[in-house]
Design a protein around this motif. Structure first.
Motif, PDB file in Angstrom:
ATOM      1  N   UNK A 160     -37.626 -24.939 -37.822  1.00  0.00           N
ATOM      2  CA  UNK A 160     -38.894 -24.380 -37.348  1.00  0.00           C
ATOM      3  C   UNK A 160     -39.436 -23.332 -38.301  1.00  0.00           C
ATOM      4  N   UNK A 161     -38.549 -22.576 -38.942  1.00  0.00           N
ATOM      5  CA  UNK A 161     -39.006 -21.461 -39.793  1.00  0.00           C
ATOM      6  C   UNK A 161     -39.934 -21.935 -40.911  1.00  0.00           C
ATOM      7  N   UNK A 162     -39.731 -23.162 -41.399  1.00  0.00           N
ATOM      8  CA  UNK A 162     -40.592 -23.649 -42.470  1.00  0.00           C
ATOM      9  C   UNK A 162     -42.023 -23.839 -41.958  1.00  0.00           C
ATOM     10  N   UNK A 163     -42.131 -24.211 -40.689  1.00  0.00           N
ATOM     11  CA  UNK A 163     -43.451 -24.320 -40.058  1.00  0.00           C
ATOM     12  C   UNK A 163     -44.009 -22.964 -39.667  1.00  0.00           C
ATOM     13  N   UNK A 164     -43.126 -22.049 -39.295  1.00  0.00           N
ATOM     14  CA  UNK A 164     -43.579 -20.710 -38.911  1.00  0.00           C
ATOM     15  C   UNK A 164     -44.317 -20.033 -40.061  1.00  0.00           C
ATOM     16  N   UNK A 165     -43.895 -20.345 -41.281  1.00  0.00           N
ATOM     17  CA  UNK A 165     -44.425 -19.594 -42.417  1.00  0.00           C
ATOM     18  C   UNK A 165     -45.368 -20.363 -43.327  1.00  0.00           C
ATOM     19  N   UNK A 189     -45.371 -24.353 -44.055  1.00  0.00           N
ATOM     20  CA  UNK A 189     -45.550 -25.797 -44.205  1.00  0.00           C
ATOM     21  C   UNK A 189     -47.043 -26.147 -44.207  1.00  0.00           C
ATOM     22  N   UNK A 203     -47.040 -34.319 -43.104  1.00  0.00           N
ATOM     23  CA  UNK A 203     -47.699 -33.414 -42.165  1.00  0.00           C
ATOM     24  C   UNK A 203     -48.756 -34.197 -41.403  1.00  0.00           C
ATOM     25  N   UNK A 251     -44.431 -32.189 -38.502  1.00  0.00           N
ATOM     26  CA  UNK A 251     -43.942 -31.668 -39.780  1.00  0.00           C
ATOM     27  C   UNK A 251     -42.607 -32.307 -40.126  1.00  0.00           C
ATOM     28  N   UNK A 285     -40.039 -32.123 -43.492  1.00  0.00           N
ATOM     29  CA  UNK A 285     -39.694 -31.720 -44.848  1.00  0.00           C
ATOM     30  C   UNK A 285     -38.490 -32.522 -45.314  1.00  0.00           C
ATOM     31  N   UNK A 341     -39.767 -18.689 -47.939  1.00  0.00           N
ATOM     32  CA  UNK A 341     -39.559 -18.505 -46.495  1.00  0.00           C
ATOM     33  C   UNK A 341     -38.616 -17.326 -46.260  1.00  0.00           C
ATOM     34  N   UNK A 352     -40.481 -14.038 -46.766  1.00  0.00           N
ATOM     35  CA  UNK A 352     -41.408 -13.750 -45.663  1.00  0.00           C
ATOM     36  C   UNK A 352     -40.649 -13.353 -44.399  1.00  0.00           C
ATOM     37  N   UNK A 395     -34.505 -16.295 -38.725  1.00  0.00           N
ATOM     38  CA  UNK A 395     -35.463 -17.188 -39.385  1.00  0.00           C
ATOM     39  C   UNK A 395     -34.997 -17.447 -40.821  1.00  0.00           C
ATOM     40  N   UNK A 448     -31.829 -19.546 -40.909  1.00  0.00           N
ATOM     41  CA  UNK A 448     -31.971 -20.984 -40.620  1.00  0.00           C
ATOM     42  C   UNK A 448     -32.294 -21.765 -41.892  1.00  0.00           C
ATOM     43  N   UNK A 449     -32.872 -21.087 -42.870  1.00  0.00           N
ATOM     44  CA  UNK A 449     -33.108 -21.717 -44.179  1.00  0.00           C
ATOM     45  C   UNK A 449     -31.835 -21.635 -45.026  1.00  0.00           C
TER      46      UNK A 449
END
Lengths: 437, 437
Positions: free
Chosen positions: A358-363, A365, B117, B395, B397, B409, B412, B421, B424-425
């Motif tokens: 989700x974090x990739x979408x939060x920031x 994507x 996307x 989304x 990736x 990410x 940020x 967050x 998770x990456x």
């Protein structure tokens, strides 16, 4: 502490409890306070803003301090790291690219007898963006609200955000605003800021639509001013629902659940899985990842109250439960997420596969992170360019086209008892039959 | 009695007064009543519906009478004329044709590094249509609400409308509903009907979105349940603004103004013209057409309070005033309406030229007649298929795409203090570097 449920009836009632977690009766009392704040702002303008800012934010402002100065805007760039500026720029670029896709365009359709029908899209004149203060003062919020308004070509965009200690605004927020193209920024938050945007004050212009998240007071204020202005949505606490099969990585699933829980104590993190072994591994992983968590207390609280793992027989059952819940964020951590997505009817955003946390979408994507919460994905959509656009129907009939439908309109208007509606057609029929020279 | 204004400052203040005509302080008191009704329906279900129907509509129903029976549906066809049925069918056909144009479709965009996307459109599960009772019980309302829901492929559509004398529902309304494809019809109106749709009762299913016009109690109820369900808009009294030059026909202009005024005493009819002679002729025509009007008292009242003629120097000035007002209906009765339309920024529907009276759009041109009122065209759009659709962001990736944005990410998330967050990456980067066998 993260509970595992296997019974269907318990699962549905727990999901219902979690979905309804904000519908408490306290709201009515808070609404009275918010109504009072809004009335004061409507009547007293800036004076009320300054008084509430002193009362609620403990910051004493002069009227001329409401607006963030060009000097302060410029200084913000030296207060953040170069790599953060680069990350903000990358995010802005990708958010803009996504929001530029399929922007609604005006169109007309030419029918028989020279009838022209269509839709004409125009932006709102003025948009107001609310950005929370304190710990939830995020540059990503600014980008996700401002970029769609910019893409919609809104002529005037103003931002409000409450002042922190020493009247300061988070410099990363100020950088993000400028990178997005917003420079009219006012140092005011809470219900009073919503009132200022809805009614206008000496300093802050009245806008047509207000977007952005906020606490319960901000949300109630948005609900109360809805109708005077448009709003994006009534945002509740955040939530993620993850559907996982035996192919999912428990470390990743746990990390994503915690990424939701760390937002606030009301955040919900739900896993629905067909794999009981995965369920137990995720429980362990969550415990482990919590050990060194800088927001451990808050995150644990969210997990304890609104964290949940449900074990089901099939992915179809998982999708059914997910549709009942209508999650803001839905992750499909399964072997074939595209196949499973066919069973999904309601979700704010859908993240497919293990490489899409989700974090990739939060920031960055690209799609918006302002999404329908608390089950409102049943009827609502993400924030987008459409939030700042509206359209007018366009209708042109020709004399001959009007003549052809005249009797049908007359019959319908007469059936509805609307004499002048019928007459507005009749007077034109008369002039068609007896055209003036 | 229809006033002519020539001063700009008086014009703007009068337009403001008319636009704000529903913002009265009584609303707060009525809201308390409505809140009580909604709570009772939420707690007691059908029992509350029957009690309020007896109290407000003076009709004593048994629970099994709430739903309109198949027999009654069938009988409706024999209670209306064949020509009315034909007119309803023509209207349905044209409304459907318009609403089928440019329905939003799901899409995906394939980016670099296998990033996907998109937006995925789905209808709401259940829609609830409110149809007013009494004199405002219109078959056209049914078509304008039901047809977009049908085009959106909403699986379940239910309609509510208050019972009249002898528990009867207007047969033209029942015919229109069936022609549109709606057969789940419940005999209940007012705030209690809105409550039933929002919360569900033993008989009436809970829906996801509620549309349709109503009186102030219905509108307040819709505002209060917004958030639990979606709503189309908060409808105020109807209004038309006509911009006319010397080419306009005063008889037609007067007829169109009265077609608005006859709706109710709060309806507004405004003419802005560059031609002082036309202005005076319209005053005379309005007087004359009122003589035999079957709703003379009500219509005169509307014209006296909310009727207005403004004489301006130029069409540009007329457009500017119109944009300030943001009318629900806008007629351009000028030599070149397409040219003038370029200056229009806010209007629910725009009717171009003398052969396009508002009535043709009210009934059967195709575009929806449920339009933003009271200045809300500044931010809102007509009811449409979109009212019954929502979308999810999609989304996906790839590992390589995630790797490329991972550090941005992380930066940020760390700047926002969101540890999990970032984590998770990170956990995924680790598994990319050290893939499991």
């Amino acid at each position: 502490m993260l509970r595992i449920i296997t019974q269907w009836s318990e699962a549905t009632s727990e999901l219902r409890r979690i979905c309804d977690r904000t519908h408490d009766d306290q709201v009515v009392h808070k609404e009275a306070t918010v109504r009072e704040v809004l009335q004061a702002v409507k009547r007293q303008g800036d004076r009320a803003l300054l008084a509430y800012t002193l009362e609620f934010d403990q910051q004493e402002l002069a009227p001329e301090e409401l607006k963030v100065s060009p000097l302060e805007l410029e200084a913000a760039y030296s207060q953040v790291s170069g790599e953060l500026i680069d990350a903000i720029r990358l995010a802005r670029k990708q958010i803009e690219a996504f929001h530029r896709q399929r922007v609604p365009k005006s169109w007309v359709h030419f029918g028989d007898d020279d009838v022209v029908l269509g839709k004409r899209y125009t932006p709102v004149d003025r948009a107001g963006l609310y950005v929370p203060g304190g710990k939830a003062s995020y540059p990503s919020t600014v980008l996700m609200n401002a970029v769609p308004a910019i893409v919609a070509q809104v002529p005037k965009i103003v931002m409000v955000t409450p002042p922190g200690k020493d009247k300061a605004i988070n410099p990363a927020v100020l950088v993000a605003a400028q990178e997005a193209g917003v420079t009219d920024i006012y140092r005011v938050g809470g219900a009073q800021a919503v009132g200022a945007l809805a009614y206008g004050t000496e300093t802050i212009p009245k806008v047509d639509v207000i977007t952005g998240p906020g606490n319960i007071y901000v949300t109630l204020a948005k609900k109360l001013v809805y109708g005077t202005v448009g709003i994006d949505s009534l945002a509740g606490p955040s939530e993620v629902l993850i559907i996982a099969d035996h192919t999912a990585n428990p470390t990743h699933v746990a990390a994503d659940m915690l990424a939701q829980a760390e937002h606030d104590a009301m955040a919900a993190s739900i896993l629905i899985t067909t794999d009981a072994i995965l369920a137990r591994k995720v429980v362990d992983e969550v415990e482990q990842q919590l050990v060194d968590h800088p927001r451990r207390t808050l995150t644990e609280k969210a997990i304890a109250h609104y964290g949940l793992i449900i074990v089901v027989e099939t992915l179809e059952a998982a999708a059914e439960l997910s549709n009942e819940f209508a999650p803001e964020h839905l992750e499909l951590e399964v072997a074939d997420p595209w196949e499973l997505m066919q069973n999904i009817r309601h979700a704010g955003a859908i993240f497919l596969g293990d490489s899409t946390p989700e974090a990739v979408g939060d920031y960055l994507a690209g799609p918006n992170h302002t999404l329908p919460t608390s089950g409102s994905a049943r009827y609502a959509s993400p924030l987008g360019v459409e939030t700042f656009l509206k359209h007018s129907s366009v209708i042109q009939y020709s004399p001959i086209a009007l003549q052809k439908v005249a009797s049908a309109v007359d019959i319908l208007a007469t059936a509805e008892g609307l004499h002048s509606h019928a007459n507005s057609i009749r007077v034109r029929k008369d002039s068609l039959l007896n055209p003036e020279p």
